[in-house]
Design a protein around this motif. Structure first.
Motif, PDB file in Angstrom:
ATOM      1  N   VAL A  51     -12.288  45.534   2.744  1.00  0.00           N
ATOM      2  CA  VAL A  51     -13.404  46.100   3.498  1.00  0.00           C
ATOM      3  C   VAL A  51     -14.284  44.989   4.058  1.00  0.00           C
ATOM      4  O   VAL A  51     -14.676  44.071   3.338  1.00  0.00           O
ATOM      5  N   GLU A  52     -14.575  45.094   5.341  1.00  0.00           N
ATOM      6  CA  GLU A  52     -15.527  44.213   6.035  1.00  0.00           C
ATOM      7  C   GLU A  52     -15.341  42.735   5.689  1.00  0.00           C
ATOM      8  O   GLU A  52     -16.230  42.090   5.160  1.00  0.00           O
ATOM      9  N   ARG A  53     -14.201  42.224   6.044  1.00  0.00           N
ATOM     10  CA  ARG A  53     -13.927  40.803   5.846  1.00  0.00           C
ATOM     11  C   ARG A  53     -13.968  40.091   7.188  1.00  0.00           C
ATOM     12  O   ARG A  53     -13.660  40.660   8.230  1.00  0.00           O
ATOM     13  N   GLU A  54     -14.304  38.833   7.121  1.00  0.00           N
ATOM     14  CA  GLU A  54     -14.403  38.025   8.336  1.00  0.00           C
ATOM     15  C   GLU A  54     -13.027  37.501   8.734  1.00  0.00           C
ATOM     16  O   GLU A  54     -12.253  37.060   7.886  1.00  0.00           O
ATOM     17  N   ILE A  55     -12.741  37.591  10.032  1.00  0.00           N
ATOM     18  CA  ILE A  55     -11.524  37.013  10.598  1.00  0.00           C
ATOM     19  C   ILE A  55     -11.905  36.299  11.889  1.00  0.00           C
ATOM     20  O   ILE A  55     -12.982  36.525  12.442  1.00  0.00           O
ATOM     21  N   THR A  56     -11.017  35.453  12.375  1.00  0.00           N
ATOM     22  CA  THR A  56     -11.237  34.772  13.648  1.00  0.00           C
ATOM     23  C   THR A  56     -10.392  35.460  14.707  1.00  0.00           C
ATOM     24  O   THR A  56      -9.168  35.603  14.548  1.00  0.00           O
ATOM     25  N   VAL A  57     -11.047  35.890  15.780  1.00  0.00           N
ATOM     26  CA  VAL A  57     -10.383  36.561  16.890  1.00  0.00           C
ATOM     27  C   VAL A  57     -10.726  35.800  18.160  1.00  0.00           C
ATOM     28  O   VAL A  57     -11.898  35.718  18.538  1.00  0.00           O
ATOM     29  N   ASN A  58      -9.714  35.225  18.788  1.00  0.00           N
ATOM     30  CA  ASN A  58      -9.925  34.441  20.011  1.00  0.00           C
ATOM     31  C   ASN A  58     -11.005  33.383  19.823  1.00  0.00           C
ATOM     32  O   ASN A  58     -11.871  33.185  20.675  1.00  0.00           O
ATOM     33  N   GLY A  59     -10.985  32.723  18.677  1.00  0.00           N
ATOM     34  CA  GLY A  59     -11.931  31.652  18.395  1.00  0.00           C
ATOM     35  C   GLY A  59     -13.310  32.115  17.959  1.00  0.00           C
ATOM     36  O   GLY A  59     -14.185  31.282  17.722  1.00  0.00           O
TER      37      GLY A  59
END
Length: 132
Positions: A51-59
């Motif tokens: 739940v609600e974890r940080e990821i990198t999307v397009n930098g």
């Protein structure tokens, strides 16, 4: 059933995945209802839900709502939750799709607690099929 209380900062829901009390916003209610559905109806173990974890999307740093992993620990389903008054339109689907560019789950869903839309994605062919 969603556990609720009135905490120091107002109404709160207990998130069984994050193991903490969170503010009771309309979007959070939808998220918690879907978590309960996954746990009680679909019998998905808590250990396979994120739940609600940080990821990198397009930098850029982003936070997804829900990801369900398979037994091998790979993303199986990405779910974007919105408040009930938010329409599940192309913009919402594109948001979930952007998260899935990084996660590469074969199933993507969007929900506002009233309406649900789920799609399967074949990454080899690029084919997208409507599931519900």
């Amino acid at each position: 059933m969603i556990k609720q209380r009135i905490g120091d900062n107002g109404n709160e829901y207990f998130d069984p995945i994050r193991k903490k009390w969170v503010p009771a916003t309309p979007e959070e209610k939808v998220r918690q209802q879907f978590i309960q559905f996954l746990l009680t109806v679909k019998n998905i173990p808590e250990t396979l839900i994120s739940v609600e974890r940080e990821i990198t999307v397009n930098g850029l740093s982003r936070r997804y709502d829900l990801v369900v992993f398979n037994e091998e620990g790979k993303p199986w389903m990405v779910i974007e939750c919105k408040a009930p008054h938010i329409a599940l339109n192309q913009e919402v689907m594109e948001q979930a799709g952007r998260y899935n560019q990084t996660l590469r789950a074969p199933i993507v869903g969007i929900t506002n607690g009233i309406e649900n839309k789920f799609f399967s994605i074949n990454f080899e062919t690029g084919e997208i099929s409507i599931l519900a």
